[in-house]
Enzyme design. Structure first.
Site, mmCIF file in Angstrom:
data_model
loop_
_atom_site.group_PDB
_atom_site.id
_atom_site.type_symbol
_atom_site.label_atom_id
_atom_site.label_comp_id
_atom_site.label_asym_id
_atom_site.label_seq_id
_atom_site.Cartn_x
_atom_site.Cartn_y
_atom_site.Cartn_z
ATOM 1 C CB SER A 135 -0.883 -0.027 1.249
ATOM 2 O OG SER A 135 -1.636 1.160 1.351
ATOM 3 C CE LYS A 161 -4.655 0.088 0.321
ATOM 4 N NZ LYS A 161 -5.335 -0.730 1.355
ATOM 5 C CE LYS A 163 -4.065 3.873 1.986
ATOM 6 N NZ LYS A 163 -5.281 3.326 2.623
ATOM 7 C CG ASP A 188 -7.790 2.256 0.420
ATOM 8 O OD1 ASP A 188 -8.963 2.671 0.514
ATOM 9 O OD2 ASP A 188 -7.161 1.757 1.384
ATOM 10 C CD GLU A 213 -8.771 -0.954 0.617
ATOM 11 O OE1 GLU A 213 -7.785 -1.127 -0.133
ATOM 12 O OE2 GLU A 213 -8.698 -1.050 1.846
ATOM 13 C CG ASP A 238 -10.602 -0.953 4.820
ATOM 14 O OD1 ASP A 238 -10.910 -1.352 5.944
ATOM 15 O OD2 ASP A 238 -9.507 -0.376 4.606
ATOM 16 C CE LYS A 262 -7.297 -2.232 6.677
ATOM 17 N NZ LYS A 262 -7.456 -0.761 6.636
ATOM 18 N N GLY A 290 -3.969 -4.031 6.104
ATOM 19 C CA GLY A 290 -2.946 -3.705 7.100
ATOM 20 C C GLY A 290 -3.257 -2.391 7.787
HETATM 21 O O1 OSB Z 1 -7.241 1.820 4.389
HETATM 22 O O2 OSB Z 1 -6.078 0.089 4.189
HETATM 23 C C1 OSB Z 1 -6.242 1.193 4.691
HETATM 24 C C2 OSB Z 1 -3.203 2.169 6.822
HETATM 25 C C3 OSB Z 1 -3.821 2.780 7.888
HETATM 26 C C4 OSB Z 1 -5.199 2.901 7.884
HETATM 27 C C5 OSB Z 1 -5.950 2.405 6.819
HETATM 28 C C6 OSB Z 1 -5.328 1.774 5.750
HETATM 29 C C7 OSB Z 1 -3.932 1.678 5.739
HETATM 30 C C8 OSB Z 1 -3.171 1.109 4.643
HETATM 31 C C9 OSB Z 1 -1.782 0.624 4.963
HETATM 32 O O3 OSB Z 1 -3.549 1.083 3.494
HETATM 33 C C10 OSB Z 1 -1.651 -0.843 4.958
HETATM 34 C C11 OSB Z 1 -0.317 -1.253 5.527
HETATM 35 O O4 OSB Z 1 0.669 -1.212 4.795
HETATM 36 O O5 OSB Z 1 -0.268 -1.629 6.728
HETATM 37 MG MG MG Z 2 -8.392 0.662 3.029
#
Ligand code: OSB
Ligand code: MG
Length: 369
Positions: A135, A161, A163, A188, A213, A238, A262, A290
């Site tokens: 991510s 992924k 953001k 995402d 996402e 999510d 999660k 994550g």
């Molecule tokens: O939306 O998946 C998410 C991190 C913190 C809060 C929300 C998200 C995320 C990530 C990071 O996308 C995932 C990771 O590398 O741990």
């Molecule tokens: Mg997410």
């Protein structure tokens, strides 16, 4: 399994790089670790709440409060056979799944250690190697993003992924796709859009994106079902999914075609399994999300990703992407083929570096029977 002692700690850990999403930037993590002992073995869990109430209503501080004042007092001194018997300790407590998950997962690790089996096998998993994605947060420039993607693809990661947020979306996706025509790519949004943005999603629909996402509101499924009617790219939920019941309803109204699971968001391994099963029974693939975890939470994520329906690469990546030094030994490592192998030691399979944990601790509290 006599719950003789529970220790709760808060650690401060600096991320190697700031992580930016549509809801904010994280640089320093406040990690809550839960250690439960029966007198002989110790099991570890991590609370995955963020520092502020932006991804969800929970924070490290609310989790500390709910665990200290409501969950731990119900658990300490109790004798249970299995981690599956966690539920009464949290009975009546609405929400606060990440707080619940911190203790629930520690009990699973403890049970596995007592039984001398790896956690992934106790959970019923079968995937000895899991596929890893990354991510990548919002970057200051597109060139920086392209360089990051290049590094991760060369490291072997199987899915990228990025953001997205208003102003960092269509053009970014277009340029990434142009530079990397064949990678598995997803975006995402962390709830940054509304149904007024359907046209924008239709534009992004053209770039062979694996999934979008959580594009819409963090509690919504109705509008997601509407958006899904207008685009071919699958929607992955999510934030909106906190339980197997949420998953069942979202699938029933066709709000998504994929679900990100999660551990903290659904409140522990038991509910992960339940969400996983509902999805499997409805032909919906899942992957493990994550929360910028330390090695303890990461190890739990690796273990749960062994369940059969975790058929898409997750956001479970190597310790060294986040930390100068992780609190587990060995660190979580990803092979050049983009996979993490399950470990065959008992419990989470990684040992906790007690001395480093001690150094990073800013507060702790012990509860004894
Ligand atoms: O939306 O998946 C998410 C991190 C913190 C809060 C929300 C998200 C995320 C990530 C990071 O996308 C995932 C990771 O590398 O741990
Ligand atoms: Mg997410």
């Amino acid at each position: 399994m006599f719950i003789q002692r529970i220790e709760m700690r808060e650690l401060r850990m600096q991320l190697l790089h700031p992580f930016e999403t549509s809801f904010g930037v994280t640089q320093e993590r406040r990690i809550l670790l839960i250690a439960v002992t029966d007198g002989t073995h110790t099991g570890y869990g991590e609370v995955t709440a963020g520092e502020g109430p932006y991804y969800s209503h929970e924070t490290s501080e609310t989790a500390w409060h709910v665990l200290r004042d409501f969950i731990i007092p119900n658990a300490v001194g109790k004798d249970i056979q299995r981690a599956l018997e966690f539920e009464p300790f949290a009975r009546g407590i609405r929400g606060h799944n990440m707080a619940k998950g911190g203790l629930e997962t520690a009990l699973w690790d403890l049970e596995a250690r007592i039984k001398g089996v790896p956690l992934w096998k106790l959970l019923g998993g079968s995937r000895e190697k899991i596929d890893c994605g990354v991510s990548i947060g919002i970057q200051p420039t597109i060139d920086k993003l392209l360089a990051k993607i290049d590094t991760e693809v060369k490291a072997g990661y199987r899915r990228i992924k990025i953001k997205i947020k208003p102003g960092w979306d269509v053009d970014v996706i277009r340029q990434v796709r142009q530079a990397f025509p064949t990678i598995l790519l997803m975006g995402d949004a962390n709830s940054a859009y509304t149904l007024a943005d359907i046209d924008l999603f239709r534009k992004m629909d053209k770039y062979n994106v694996m999934m979008f996402e959580q594009p819409l509101h963090y509690e919504d499924i109705i509008d997601h079902a509407e958006l899904q009617k207008h685009i071919d790219t699958p929607i992955c939920l999510d934030e909106s999914i906190h339980s197997a019941e949420d998953a069942r309803k979202a699938i029933q109204i066709r709000a998504c075609r994929i679900i990100n699971i999660k551990l903290g968001r659904v409140g522990g391994h038991r509910e992960v399994r339940a969400v996983h099963d509902v999805c499997r029974d409805n032909g919906i693939p899942v992957w493990c999300g994550g929360m910028l975890e330390s090695g303890v939470g990461r190890a739990h994520n690796v273990a749960l990703s062994s369940l059969e329906n975790f058929s898409l690469p997750g956001d479970v990546s190597a310790s060294k992407r986040y930390w100068k030094e992780d609190i587990v030994s060995p660190p979580v490592e990803v092979s050049p083929a983009g996979q993490i192998s399950q470990r065959n030691d008992a419990g989470i399979g990684y040992s906790v570096k007690e001395e480093l944990v001690q150094q990073l601790t800013v507060r702790s509290q012990v509860f004894t029977a």
